[in-house]
Design a protein around this motif. Sequence first.
Motif, mmCIF file in Angstrom:
data_model
loop_
_atom_site.group_PDB
_atom_site.id
_atom_site.type_symbol
_atom_site.label_atom_id
_atom_site.label_comp_id
_atom_site.label_asym_id
_atom_site.label_seq_id
_atom_site.Cartn_x
_atom_site.Cartn_y
_atom_site.Cartn_z
ATOM 1 N N ASP A 1 76.272 60.149 80.167
ATOM 2 C CA ASP A 1 75.112 60.976 79.837
ATOM 3 C C ASP A 1 74.895 61.097 78.326
ATOM 4 O O ASP A 1 75.807 60.890 77.528
ATOM 5 N N ALA B 1 67.621 57.081 89.937
ATOM 6 C CA ALA B 1 66.996 56.917 88.623
ATOM 7 C C ALA B 1 65.534 56.504 88.765
ATOM 8 O O ALA B 1 64.647 57.034 88.078
ATOM 9 N N SER C 1 69.628 64.212 74.468
ATOM 10 C CA SER C 1 68.406 63.405 74.497
ATOM 11 C C SER C 1 67.366 64.081 75.391
ATOM 12 O O SER C 1 67.693 64.981 76.160
ATOM 13 N N TYR D 1 70.061 62.608 84.844
ATOM 14 C CA TYR D 1 71.267 61.790 84.694
ATOM 15 C C TYR D 1 71.640 61.280 86.079
ATOM 16 O O TYR D 1 71.684 62.053 87.047
ATOM 17 N N ALA E 1 65.987 57.820 71.262
ATOM 18 C CA ALA E 1 65.514 58.259 72.580
ATOM 19 C C ALA E 1 64.475 59.370 72.436
ATOM 20 O O ALA E 1 63.490 59.422 73.194
ATOM 21 N N LEU F 1 62.981 59.084 80.460
ATOM 22 C CA LEU F 1 64.297 58.475 80.250
ATOM 23 C C LEU F 1 65.283 59.037 81.261
ATOM 24 O O LEU F 1 65.372 60.254 81.443
ATOM 25 N N VAL F 2 66.048 58.151 81.913
ATOM 26 C CA VAL F 2 67.133 58.546 82.805
ATOM 27 C C VAL F 2 68.411 57.916 82.267
ATOM 28 O O VAL F 2 68.471 56.703 82.039
ATOM 29 N N THR F 3 69.435 58.730 82.055
ATOM 30 C CA THR F 3 70.730 58.194 81.620
ATOM 31 C C THR F 3 71.543 57.806 82.843
ATOM 32 O O THR F 3 71.494 58.473 83.879
ATOM 33 N N THR G 1 69.144 66.646 89.139
ATOM 34 C CA THR G 1 70.282 65.840 88.713
ATOM 35 C C THR G 1 71.500 66.275 89.509
ATOM 36 O O THR G 1 72.134 67.285 89.204
ATOM 37 N N ARG H 1 66.234 63.213 78.116
ATOM 38 C CA ARG H 1 66.267 62.563 79.426
ATOM 39 C C ARG H 1 65.791 63.524 80.522
ATOM 40 O O ARG H 1 66.039 64.719 80.473
#
Length: 342
Positions: A149, A307, A153, A158, A136, A143-145, A324, A155
């Motif tokens: 989570d 997301a 990373s 989340y 990642a 990037l979105v988890t 988030t 991201r």
Amino acid sequence: MKHPYRIREIAAQSGLSEATVDRVLHGRGGVRESTIREVRQAISDLDRQRSQVRLGGRTFMIDVIVQAPPRFCAAIRAALEAELPALRPAVIRARFHLLHHPSAADVVSVLERVGRGRSHGVILKAPDLPEIVAAARRGNVPLVTLVTDLPASPRVAYAGIDNRAAGATAAYLIQQWLADRAGDVLVVRGHGSFRGEDEREMGFRAELRGRGPHRRLLEVVDAEDSTAAVGAGIREVLAANPSVRAIYSLYAGAGGNSAVVAAFAAQRRPYDVFVAHDLDEENTALLRERKLSAVLHHDLRTDLRRACHAIMQAQGALPGPIRTNPSAIQVITPHNTPPVEF
């Protein structure tokens, strides 16, 4: 009256003529105060809707990478596809990479392939493993988890529930049902290193320790993605522990909760409370049959909408900071089970 709009745009927004708008903007006489207010309101409306103008006609390619049992993969696909029309005027095109087997190498391979391609963002549900986090980090797209989570990373957000709070909610419900009665708790979870499941179990244990009588936690792990293995593991635990009175299933294995119910029935063992996660077809049926006491549910469509918004914000297409905020945890019982069609 400063603004970035053409006179014809303001005229269309306000419903006034271009000549009237021109007089207001340049401070010429012969214009009523109410007309000036209408022009100001039109500019204010255009300011609020600038993001829609920026999104108009734009296409975003988003890669959805999910490592999960088939039923949960299908639920994520259905939720995103149902939500896509609500994301207009932006056009979201999704490429689904649905991985049913617990292989970190598969996730890494897809992440690296996506990172080299023409993607505007990635939505990822995967275990919190060093090799996945490293892959990642090598990516060059937002990037979105999702659901579980990967905090180490890169991201940008989340999207999902506060899993620790969800586990604590399950423990609270079980304690309320059992009250002062003695009884141990069976915890059923999946294999792998999903942070979401770990956090649910941590929250569950912490809440159970802090309140009510002492209860042992007896764990069965679905190590093979097999309902037969789950059933066998539960029967083994029940044979050695006659005091089990409650169940917490914190994973999404297909048929796993039905296997739990069948294992208790096979040994003619009752239970007082059974709490599970996610309102899918199986759990809805078990709720209506009163074989589940409660399901902790969150709206996947809301998660996936957030997301997509986060990716568009990271791409500069939507204004404001990326936030988030955990999704709401819904407690569904047999009395408020929605009429869901599957």
